[in-house]
Write a protein that holds these residues in place. Structure first.
Motif, short mmCIF file in Angstrom:
data_model
loop_
_atom_site.label_atom_id
_atom_site.label_comp_id
_atom_site.label_asym_id
_atom_site.label_seq_id
_atom_site.Cartn_x
_atom_site.Cartn_y
_atom_site.Cartn_z
N VAL A 16 4.66 2.09 -9.65
CA VAL A 16 3.59 2.73 -10.58
C VAL A 16 2.76 1.47 -11.34
O VAL A 16 3.69 0.79 -11.83
N LEU A 17 1.44 1.32 -11.08
CA LEU A 17 0.70 0.27 -11.86
C LEU A 17 0.75 0.74 -13.22
O LEU A 17 -0.59 1.31 -13.68
N GLU A 18 1.53 0.42 -14.09
CA GLU A 18 1.52 0.71 -15.46
C GLU A 18 1.14 -0.51 -16.26
O GLU A 18 0.77 -1.45 -15.54
N HIS A 19 1.08 -0.52 -17.69
CA HIS A 19 0.73 -1.67 -18.49
C HIS A 19 1.45 -2.86 -18.07
O HIS A 19 1.12 -4.08 -18.21
N THR A 59 0.84 -1.19 -0.05
CA THR A 59 -0.01 0.15 -0.11
C THR A 59 0.84 1.13 -0.07
O THR A 59 0.33 2.10 -0.68
N TYR A 60 1.91 1.01 0.74
CA TYR A 60 2.74 2.32 0.87
C TYR A 60 3.54 2.79 -0.64
O TYR A 60 3.78 3.89 -1.02
N LEU A 61 3.89 1.50 -1.15
CA LEU A 61 4.66 1.69 -2.39
C LEU A 61 3.85 2.17 -3.57
O LEU A 61 4.02 3.17 -4.29
N VAL A 62 2.20 1.64 -3.51
CA VAL A 62 1.64 2.08 -4.53
C VAL A 62 0.88 3.40 -4.23
O VAL A 62 1.07 4.39 -5.14
N SER A 63 0.89 3.62 -2.92
CA SER A 63 0.27 5.18 -2.58
C SER A 63 1.24 6.22 -2.77
O SER A 63 0.83 7.29 -3.21
N SER A 73 0.51 -6.71 -17.50
CA SER A 73 0.83 -7.81 -18.11
C SER A 73 1.56 -8.82 -17.25
O SER A 73 1.33 -9.96 -17.05
N GLY A 74 2.09 -8.28 -16.26
CA GLY A 74 2.75 -9.33 -15.24
C GLY A 74 1.71 -10.15 -14.58
O GLY A 74 1.80 -11.16 -14.12
N LEU A 75 0.61 -9.11 -14.15
CA LEU A 75 -0.53 -10.01 -13.44
C LEU A 75 -1.06 -11.04 -14.26
O LEU A 75 -1.28 -12.14 -13.69
#
Length: 249
Positions: A94-97, A85-89, A101-103
């Motif tokens: 960054v949740l890029e494309h 949560t800390y890394l995303v907030s 793709s990795g998900l």
């Protein structure tokens, strides 16, 4: 399972490298090493080892155990959720494309592990078992060869003991033959001496009989020569008178 195969292959590679180094040494150093450390040969032999336990397919169990002592059971999960949560907030991650793709790749990879994982694991386990069986078969074959050589050596030693017994029996037989020959010669010498002594005794007895016979004949001849006709007549008359007296009695 792939990590297990990779770990085992790495262990086998290290064991093979150690084995190559060990076989490259001189014969005297090998003999000294084997004499000092009997377990050195078994230490170089690759042995099958199970990998450590993991969770979620890649997180080691030791990480969870480190949190349990301080934060309890929910500690590692809370730490992972808080950190993500800390890394995303903070947009550190960054949740890029590429994330999506990795998900998607992760979902496909998880599905492949769940569906194909057991078959691949069974195939790799079978390959590892065959590899281990080849190693063990070579060792077992060598062990059987060494055991057969030991059995042959023991049989040869037993036959050598039999040869020693045979040689001892032959020596005893020769000794008995020599003893029999010695006793035969001793008996022959005894008979020869006995015959000679008997010959001397018979010779002495014969000489004594001849001497006695000659002496008796000589004495009789001398006595007859000393008797006169008158004495002979008187003796005859005396004998006749004695016979007459005997007849009357």
């Amino acid at each position: 399972m792939l990590s297990r195969a990779a770990i085992l292959s790495g262990q086998n590679s290290r064991a093979l490298m150690a084995l190559c180094r060990a076989t490259g040494t001189s014969a005297t150093s090998n003999a000294a090493a084997v004499a000092d450390t009997p377990a050195s040969s078994t230490a170089l032999r690759p042995q099958r080892q199970e990998p450590g336990k993991v969770r979620f397919g890649f997180v080691p169990e030791e990480w969870f155990q480190a949190f349990y002592n301080k934060t309890g059971v929910t500690g590692p999960y809370a730490f992972a959720f808080t950190l993500s949560t800390y890394l995303v907030s903070k947009e550190i991650y960054v949740l890029e494309h590429e994330f999506y793709s990795g998900l998607s790749i992760l979902i496909m990879w998880t599905y492949g592990i769940k569906k194909l994982g057991p078959k691949v694991a069974a195939f790799l386990d079978k390959d590892i078992d065959n590899y281990e069986k080849e190693w063990n078969s070579g060792r077992e074959n060598e062990k059987e060869v060494l055991q057969s050589q030991i059995a042959n050596e023991e049989k040869l030693q037993w036959s050598i003991e039999g040869q020693n017994l045979l040689l001892a029996a032959k020596r005893e037989n020769v000794a008995l033959q020599l003893e029999a020959n010695y006793r035969d010669r001793l008996h022959t010498a005894y008979q020869a001496v006995k015959n000679r002594l008997e010959y001397q005794v018979e010779k002495t007895n014969a000489e004594r009989r001849i001497a006695q016979k000659n002496l008796i004949e000589y004495v009789v001849a001398r006595v007859k020569a000393s008797i006169t006709p008158d004495q002979e007549k008187q003796n005859i008359n005396k004998c006749i008178s004695d016979l007459a007296l005997l007849a009357k009695a």
